[in-house]
Design a protein around this motif. Structure first.
Motif, mmCIF file in Angstrom:
data_model
loop_
_atom_site.group_PDB
_atom_site.id
_atom_site.type_symbol
_atom_site.label_atom_id
_atom_site.label_comp_id
_atom_site.label_asym_id
_atom_site.label_seq_id
_atom_site.Cartn_x
_atom_site.Cartn_y
_atom_site.Cartn_z
ATOM 1 N N GLU A 1 53.247 26.853 90.813
ATOM 2 C CA GLU A 1 53.604 27.230 89.444
ATOM 3 C C GLU A 1 52.616 26.645 88.442
ATOM 4 N N ARG A 2 52.223 25.400 88.644
ATOM 5 C CA ARG A 2 51.268 24.754 87.737
ATOM 6 C C ARG A 2 49.928 25.508 87.734
ATOM 7 N N TYR B 1 65.178 28.597 97.076
ATOM 8 C CA TYR B 1 64.552 29.113 95.858
ATOM 9 C C TYR B 1 65.519 29.108 94.680
ATOM 10 N N SER C 1 61.516 17.127 100.038
ATOM 11 C CA SER C 1 61.106 17.830 98.810
ATOM 12 C C SER C 1 59.661 18.322 98.856
ATOM 13 N N TYR C 2 59.103 18.505 100.050
ATOM 14 C CA TYR C 2 57.731 19.000 100.163
ATOM 15 C C TYR C 2 57.639 20.472 99.756
ATOM 16 N N LYS D 1 59.516 21.954 97.570
ATOM 17 C CA LYS D 1 59.625 21.918 96.107
ATOM 18 C C LYS D 1 58.298 21.493 95.488
ATOM 19 N N ALA D 2 57.654 20.500 96.065
ATOM 20 C CA ALA D 2 56.368 20.029 95.535
ATOM 21 C C ALA D 2 55.305 21.125 95.618
ATOM 22 N N LEU E 1 65.558 25.951 92.909
ATOM 23 C CA LEU E 1 64.374 25.720 92.071
ATOM 24 C C LEU E 1 64.392 26.564 90.798
ATOM 25 N N TYR F 1 64.930 30.018 90.732
ATOM 26 C CA TYR F 1 64.601 31.427 90.958
ATOM 27 C C TYR F 1 65.889 32.237 91.034
ATOM 28 N N MET G 1 55.853 24.394 95.636
ATOM 29 C CA MET G 1 56.182 25.418 94.648
ATOM 30 C C MET G 1 55.829 24.958 93.235
ATOM 31 N N ARG G 2 56.079 23.716 92.916
ATOM 32 C CA ARG G 2 55.736 23.217 91.577
ATOM 33 C C ARG G 2 54.217 23.235 91.372
ATOM 34 N N GLU G 3 53.451 22.911 92.422
ATOM 35 C CA GLU G 3 51.994 22.973 92.314
ATOM 36 C C GLU G 3 51.542 24.427 92.168
#
Length: 141
Positions: free
Chosen positions: A92-93, A118, A82-83, A85-86, A121, A123, A88-90
């Motif tokens: 996005e944040r 994607y 899940s790196y 994903k992590a 997640l 998208y 992408m979430r960062e």
């Protein structure tokens, strides 16, 4: 995985990761891409490390209208954790902190696995066509 901003000493490891992940194209010199990014929002050039080893990247930007993500890469030996994903979430944040209402990214049609990543997640494919025009020839020096 620890996520931080790119540092100049990361350059060779970043390029090696991009080569491993098949992200480098003959018409894009990765050193020039890095140098260009460092002139605009360098804090949004993210790298992921584990035990001091650079294992992931994401080049993020916000133009005041849309956010963009390029060069998302995770070392094949570290996938499935899940790196991506992590990262992408960062991304996005960080974009939401800047008031960014939407993120765009480009994926080659042939890269089905990444398209599915994607989609997982949240998208979706926009009903748009990406057009481009090279302004500066960018052959490797």
């Amino acid at each position: 995985m620890n996520i931080r901003s790119y540092q100049t000493q990361d350059e060779s490891d970043v390029i090696a990761l991009w080569e491993t992940c098949g992200l480098i194209r003959p018409w894009n010199d990765p050193r020039r891409d890095i140098a260009r990014k460092l002139t605009e929002q360098p804090e949004l050039f993210l790298v992921g490390t584990e035990s001091e080893k650079l294992i992931a990247t994401a080049m993020v930007g916000f133009d005041g209208h849309r956010g963009w993500v390029y060069y998302l890469a995770v070392d094949p030996g570290f996938r499935g954790r899940s790196y991506g994903k992590a990262l992408m979430r960062e991304a996005e944040r960080l974009l939401m902190e800047r008031g960014c209402p939407k993120v765009n990214l480009l994926v080659r049609n042939s890269n089905k696995q990444v398209i599915e990543f994607y989609r997982s997640l949240g998208y979706v494919q926009d009903e748009a066509i990406s057009l481009g025009r090279r302004l500066i020839p960018d052959l490797p020096a």
